[in-house]
Design a protein around this motif. Structure first.
Motif, PDB file in Angstrom:
ATOM      1  N   SER A 174      -3.490   6.706 -11.171  1.00 11.94           N
ATOM      2  CA  SER A 174      -2.048   6.919 -11.108  1.00 11.94           C
ATOM      3  C   SER A 174      -1.563   7.341 -12.486  1.00 11.94           C
ATOM      4  CB  SER A 174      -1.332   5.636 -10.676  1.00 11.94           C
ATOM      5  OG  SER A 174       0.059   5.818 -10.697  1.00 11.94           O
ATOM      6  N   PHE A 180       0.844  -1.204   0.000  1.00 13.93           N
ATOM      7  CA  PHE A 180       0.000   0.000   0.000  1.00 13.93           C
ATOM      8  C   PHE A 180       0.876   1.250   0.000  1.00 13.93           C
ATOM      9  CE2 PHE A 180      -2.230   3.454   2.184  1.00 13.93           C
ATOM     10  CZ  PHE A 180      -3.353   3.570   1.356  1.00 13.93           C
ATOM     11  N   TYR A 181       0.512   2.207  -0.842  1.00 17.34           N
ATOM     12  CA  TYR A 181       1.165   3.511  -0.898  1.00 17.34           C
ATOM     13  C   TYR A 181       0.102   4.599  -0.818  1.00 17.34           C
ATOM     14  CZ  TYR A 181       5.528   1.313  -2.463  1.00 17.34           C
ATOM     15  OH  TYR A 181       6.671   0.561  -2.544  1.00 17.34           O
ATOM     16  N   LYS A 182       0.409   5.663  -0.087  1.00 19.59           N
ATOM     17  CA  LYS A 182      -0.508   6.795  -0.038  1.00 19.59           C
ATOM     18  C   LYS A 182      -0.571   7.488  -1.397  1.00 19.59           C
ATOM     19  CE  LYS A 182      -0.015   7.863   4.889  1.00 19.59           C
ATOM     20  NZ  LYS A 182       0.378   8.901   5.873  1.00 19.59           N
ATOM     21  N   LYS A 183       0.575   7.564  -2.061  1.00 19.83           N
ATOM     22  CA  LYS A 183       0.644   8.174  -3.385  1.00 19.83           C
ATOM     23  C   LYS A 183       1.134   7.122  -4.370  1.00 19.83           C
ATOM     24  CE  LYS A 183       2.475  12.212  -5.820  1.00 19.83           C
ATOM     25  NZ  LYS A 183       3.360  13.398  -5.720  1.00 19.83           N
ATOM     26  N   ASN A 184       0.296   6.746  -5.316  1.00 18.05           N
ATOM     27  CA  ASN A 184       0.635   5.695  -6.265  1.00 18.05           C
ATOM     28  C   ASN A 184       1.289   6.298  -7.505  1.00 18.05           C
ATOM     29  OD1 ASN A 184      -0.721   3.048  -5.193  1.00 18.05           O
ATOM     30  ND2 ASN A 184      -2.217   4.691  -4.853  1.00 18.05           N
ATOM     31  N   TYR A 204      -7.660   2.971  -7.949  1.00 13.33           N
ATOM     32  CA  TYR A 204      -7.059   4.291  -7.770  1.00 13.33           C
ATOM     33  C   TYR A 204      -6.549   4.824  -9.117  1.00 13.33           C
ATOM     34  CZ  TYR A 204      -2.878   1.334  -7.660  1.00 13.33           C
ATOM     35  OH  TYR A 204      -1.915   0.414  -7.954  1.00 13.33           O
ATOM     36  N   HIS A 239       5.797   2.228  -7.442  1.00 18.71           N
ATOM     37  CA  HIS A 239       5.272   2.525  -6.108  1.00 18.71           C
ATOM     38  C   HIS A 239       3.752   2.470  -6.202  1.00 18.71           C
ATOM     39  CE1 HIS A 239       9.168   4.805  -4.797  1.00 18.71           C
ATOM     40  NE2 HIS A 239       9.307   3.501  -4.821  1.00 18.71           N
ATOM     41  N   SER A 254       0.010   0.391  -5.183  1.00 16.42           N
ATOM     42  CA  SER A 254      -0.664  -0.433  -4.178  1.00 16.42           C
ATOM     43  C   SER A 254      -1.353  -1.629  -4.824  1.00 16.42           C
ATOM     44  CB  SER A 254      -1.693   0.410  -3.422  1.00 16.42           C
ATOM     45  OG  SER A 254      -1.111   1.553  -2.851  1.00 16.42           O
TER      46      SER A 254
END
Length: 446
Positions: A427, A178-182, A425, A216, A218
Motif C-alpha cells: 500500500s 478487508f478492502y480490495k484496494k488498500n 499487501y 482504508h 485491511s
C-alpha cells in the motif's frame, strides 16, 4: 475513578444518574447546586470570576469530591470519595459528552429526556464499577444503536455480544476488515491565528496543526510515521545518522489513543495500529516565539468620509506567499456601519457582496496567486455620519483562506510505512499539506 455520574440542568436539578459503587449517599448530589453557587459567589467576591487561572472544575465537601463540566446548559458531574486524578475524570466526562453528541447530534436537556434507555446502556458500557472502559464511538455504535433498542429484544437464544474490539487490546479497531484496494490518506493541516495592527506588523501569531489520516487498510496494519521534527526525531532512521533538515519544535502535542506512547517516549518513534476510517492522529501547536511570521494575506483598508452623505473604502490585498503557491477561497470580511445602504463596488478582481444582517461586506477571490496584489473600491451611503475617518472600521477585518501544498512551519512527512504481518499487501500512502486561516486571523484598523 468515579462512584456516580449525574446529568443536571442549569438549575442543578437531576435529569439522569448512574450509581456504580454504592459508597456515596444518593442524596449527596442535592447539595451540588448550593455548593456551585457558593463557589461562584466566592469567585466574584475575590474578583477572579473571569480569571481562567483560578477556575477549578471540582468541589470538595464533607469527604465527597464533585467533579463537573458544563455543556449546553447542562452539568455533567462525577462523584467520588477517593483522592482521584481530577484530569482523568474530566477527560472521561468530555468523552462522554462527545459520544452522546455523536448519537443525538445535540446533547441538551430534551435529548437526555428522550433517550434515557440508550444513555444508561452507554454509561454501563463506557464505565464499569467506576472505571473507564470503552470510549470509542465507532466501537460503541456497532452494538448500541437507537434502532436496536426500539425494535429488537434480547432472548436467551439471541444474545447480542459486544464485538471483540471491546475486550481486545486494540479497542479502537475491529477484526476482519478487508478492502480490495488498500490505501491510506494523510493530511497535514495547519491553521494560522494572527493578530496584525493597522501598520501591517504582526502582534501575535500561532500555528495549530493536525495530522489527519483516512485509513482504508485491511487486517491489523502496523504503521510507522516519520516527521522532520527535532523534538521527535534526532537521528535519520533511514541512514542511522543525524538529520540535516531543519527541525521544528512542537508544543502541546496530543496523540490519538492508538499511538504507542511507550515507544514514542523511549525511542521517539510514532508507531500505531490505526482505526478504520478518518481520525486525527496527532495535534500540535507552534508559538510565535519559534519563528518570525509575516502575514500570508496582507490587507490594507483606508476610508474617506463625505460628511452626511457617503463613505468610500479603498482596500488592497497582497498574497505574501511564494509565487508557485496559490491561495484559494480568499475572503476579506470588512465591517461597515449598521445603517449603511446603497452600496457600490468596483473590484479589480473577484466579487464583493454586501451582508446587511452582519453589517459587513465580503470581498471574495476564488484563486489568489502568490506575489499578486489587488485593489477594491466600495462606496456606501449613510443617512447621517460625522466627519470622522475612524467611524467605519471600528471592528477588525477578518480574513479567511486556504493554501494547498504548503505548510508555514515547514513540517514534512519523511515516510509512512505500512506493514500487515498476515496479509502482506502493498500500500502506498497519499500525503497532502494544507495551510488555512484559523478562527482568529484578524487585522486591526486603528
Amino acid at each position: 475513578m468515579a462512584s456516580q455520574i449525574h446529568f443536571l440542568d442549569i438549575k442543578g436539578k437531576s435529569l439522569l444518574s448512574r450509581d456504580y459503587r454504592g459508597d456515596i449517599d444518593t442524596s449527596a448530589i442535592e447539595k451540588f447546586p448550593l455548593l456551585l453557587l457558593e463557589l461562584e459567589n466566592t469567585s466574584n467576591s475575590t474578583g477572579s470570576a473571569t480569571d481562567d487561572s483560578n477556575y477549578r472544575p471540582f468541589i470538595h465537601h464533607q469527604g465527597v469530591n464533585y467533579v463537573f463540566i458544563n455543556h449546553n446548559n447542562l452539568y455533567i458531574c462525577a462523584l467520588t470519595l477517593k483522592n482521584e486524578n481530577i484530569m482523568s475524570i474530566i477527560i472521561f466526562l468530555s468523552k462522554l459528552v462527545e459520544v452522546l453528541t455523536q448519537y443525538f447530534k445535540h446533547l441538551e436537556e430534551e435529548s437526555i429526556r428522550d433517550n434515557f434507555v440508550i444513555i444508561y446502556e452507554l454509561l454501563d458500557e463506557m464505565m464499569d464499577f467506576g472505571l473507564a472502559q470503552t470510549t470509542d464511538t465507532k466501537i460503541l455504535k456497532e452494538y448500541i444503536t437507537q434502532d436496536y433498542y426500539k425494535l429488537i429484544r434480547n432472548t436467551p437464544s439471541r444474545v447480542v455480544q459486544p464485538p471483540n474490539a471491546v475486550t481486545n487490546s486494540v479497542s479502537w479497531r475491529k477484526e476482519g476488515i478487508f478492502y480490495k484496494k488498500n490505501e491510506a490518506f494523510l493530511d497535514v493541516i495547519e491553521s494560522i491565528n494572527m493578530l496584525i495592527n493597522a501598520n501591517g506588523q504582526v502582534l501575535n501569531s500561532e500555528i495549530l496543526g493536525e495530522v489527519k489520516i483516512k485509513s482504508h487498510l485491511s487486517g491489523m496494519p502496523d504503521l510507522r510515521l516519520g516527521l522532520n521534527d527535532k523534538g521527535i526525531f534526532n537521528t535519520n532512521e533511514e541512514t542511522g545518522g543525524s538529520t540535516n533538515a531543519k527541525g521544528i519544535e512542537m508544543e502541546d502535542i496530543k496523540f490519538h489513543q492508538c499511538v504507542r506512547l511507550s515507544k514514542f517516549e523511549n525511542e521517539r518513534i510514532i508507531t500505531f495500529i490505526p482505526p478504520d476510517g478518518e481520525f486525527t492522529l496527532m495535534s500540535y501547536r507552534l508559538s510565535s516565539t519559534q519563528f518570525l511570521m509575516k502575514p500570508l494575506i496582507a490587507v490594507n483598508c483606508k476610508t474617506k468620509v463625505h460628511k452626511h452623505s457617503r463613505i468610500e473604502i479603498l482596500c488592497s490585498v497582497k498574497a505574501s506567499i511564494k509565487k508557485k503557491s496559490t491561495a484559494n477561497n480568499v475572503e476579506i470580511v470588512i465591517p461597515i456601519p449598521d445603517d449603511a445602504d446603497t452600496p457600490k463596488f468596483v473590484p479589480e478582481y473577484g466579487t464583493v457582496k454586501w451582508i446587511p444582517e452582519k453589517s459587513c461586506i465580503i470581498w471574495k477571490l476564488k484563486t489568489f496567486p502568490g506575489g499578486k496584489s489587488y485593489h477594491m473600491k466600495a462606496e456606501l451611503g449613510l443617512p447621517a455620519v460625522d466627519n470622522d475617518d475612524n467611524y467605519i472600521l471600528k471592528k477588525p477585518i477578518k480574513v479567511n483562506f486556504s493554501i494547498p501544498y504548503f505548510t508555514t512551519s515547514g513540517i514534512q512527512v519523511r515516510y509512512l510505512r505500512i506493514n500487515e504481518p498476515k496479509l502482506q499487501y502493498q500500500s502506498y500512502p497519499w500525503v497532502r499539506y494544507i495551510t488555512q486561516s484559523g478562527e482568529d486571523y484578524t487585522i486591526r484598523t486603528k
